[in-house]
Design an enzyme around this catalytic site. Structure first.
Site, PDB file in Angstrom:
ATOM      1  N   SER A  16       0.786  -1.238   0.000  1.00 43.89           N
ATOM      2  CA  SER A  16       0.000   0.000   0.000  1.00 43.89           C
ATOM      3  C   SER A  16       0.818   1.288   0.000  1.00 43.89           C
ATOM      4  CB  SER A  16      -0.966   0.006   1.191  1.00 43.89           C
ATOM      5  OG  SER A  16      -0.254  -0.035   2.408  1.00 43.89           O
ATOM      6  N   LYS A  41      -5.494   4.703   8.501  1.00 48.71           N
ATOM      7  CA  LYS A  41      -4.359   5.485   8.013  1.00 48.71           C
ATOM      8  C   LYS A  41      -4.654   6.984   8.060  1.00 48.71           C
ATOM      9  CE  LYS A  41      -2.603   1.680   5.241  1.00 48.71           C
ATOM     10  NZ  LYS A  41      -2.301   1.127   3.909  1.00 48.71           N
TER      11      LYS A  41
END
Length: 357
Positions: free
Chosen positions: A250, A295
């Site tokens: 990611s 996140k």
């Protein structure tokens, strides 16, 4: 009732209490060893990429920063871990099969480690292509990252095998095998040319109906393997990414931006702290990831002013939706920027005014 009689009746009660206490202690101890099929997701860190990325002939700046964001992923090893994740803020509990696709913990860790390696490579390819720097790519085929237990490939293919051909056709284009599998039917034989334990072997495997995984709404025919292009990148510009024990794909977008920032003139960050997430393909497309909301929390706590997130473009995509919802929920001043491509991210950065103060 005499004194002797009263003691006679009290003693069984005390014994019963002792037995119950011992049983309770035993249960509490055993609960520590009962593994549950869940993972716990929680906000991780937002880490500056400049110390991690070294580009030969590149430059580094002390103004602004690109930040990669992480998620803490912990296997619920017992009931206490489960309860811990259930009640703490910003923690999420997910079924293990939704996270690891039915792989064992060791297979899942191996898969995540290889995906980080692929993220390094794709970031390098995408950045050098964008900057029109010299680069050549040799495709060897597709590498087997992991094999699902009970699948048609189990016992035949192992992690590290390289499939170099499918149905007699070379896999110089690694997407060909995915095209073949996409249009195949359950029970159909697939002929593979495989570099297995250092030797070229021919295998014929029959496709099996596989269970649906996260992001898919129905079962599909397949071999039961996770695959990725096996490529060798050649460039006179040496690029090294030190991501330590952080795994997964990611950070691809943010790796790519940091490489470009060190090679291109000027400063893409414009002096801001810019966090983000998203996979990066070699052609510059940004892909969906896991834990977008977590996140956002990590980036906001690290003082980022902007956060790149993969745009929701296909049915079932939720990264942008969850990131925007979480930013609103925590009341952050950080702005969430959905992007579909590397070019979109760079266009946004170039539109920013230089940060003052």
């Amino acid at each position: 009732m005499s004194t002797v009689q009263r003691l006679y009746w009290r003693r069984p009660k005390r014994i019963l209490l002792y037995v119950l206490a011992a049983l309770l202690a035993t249960v509490l101890i055993l609960m520590n060893f009962i593994a549950l099929p869940y993972y716990i997701y929680a906000p991780g860190e937002a880490l500056p990429l400049q110390p991690m990325v070294d580009v030969q002939g590149g430059h580094k700046t002390d103004k602004g920063a690109f930040l990669m964001t992480t998620v803490y992923v912990v296997y619920a090893a017992n009931v206490y871990d489960f309860l811990y994740g259930l009640f703490l803020p910003h923690h999420q509990i997910l079924p293990a099969t939704e996270v690891n696709g039915g792989l064992t913990n060791s297979q899942y860790d191996q898969l995540e480690a290889f995906m980080m390696k692929a993220a390094h490579q794709n970031a390098e390819i995408a950045a050098l292509h964008y900057l029109h720097k010299p680069i050549s790519i040799a495709t060897l085929g597709v590498i087997v990252l992991s094999v699902e237990r009970g699948s048609t490939a189990y016992g035949h293919l192992v992690p590290g095998d390289v499939i170099t051909g499918v149905n007699g056709i070379s896999l110089s284009d690694p997407n060909r095998i995915f095209t073949v599998l996409q249009h195949a039917k359950v029970g159909e034989p697939i002929s593979l040319t495989v570099l297995h334990h250092g030797r070229i072997e021919q295998m014929t495997l029959h496709l099996k109906l596989l269970p649906a995984v996260a992001g898919q709404v129905s079962k599909r025919p397949g071999l039961g393997v996770f695959l990725a292009p096996d490529q060798v990148v050649h460039s006179p510009i040496h690029i090294t990414i030190h991501s330590g024990d952080i795994d997964g794909p990611s950070a691809g977008l943010m790796f790519t931006l940091e490489i470009i920032n060190q090679l291109a003139p000027g400063n893409l960050t414009k002096g801001y702290r810019i966090a983000g997430t998203g996979t990066m393909s070699a052609n510059g497309s940004v892909g969906q990831i896991g834990g977008a909301a977590h996140k956002v929390v990590a980036a906001s706590e690290a003082g980022a002013q902007y956060f790149f997130v993969p745009a929701d473009t296909a049915a079932g995509d939720t990264n942008a939706l969850h990131a925007i919802e979480e930013a609103r929920k925590i009341g952050t001043h950080m702005k969430v920027i959905p992007v579909k491509t590397l070019q979109q991210a760079i266009n946004f950065l170039q539109s920013l005014p230089p940060k003052t103060g």
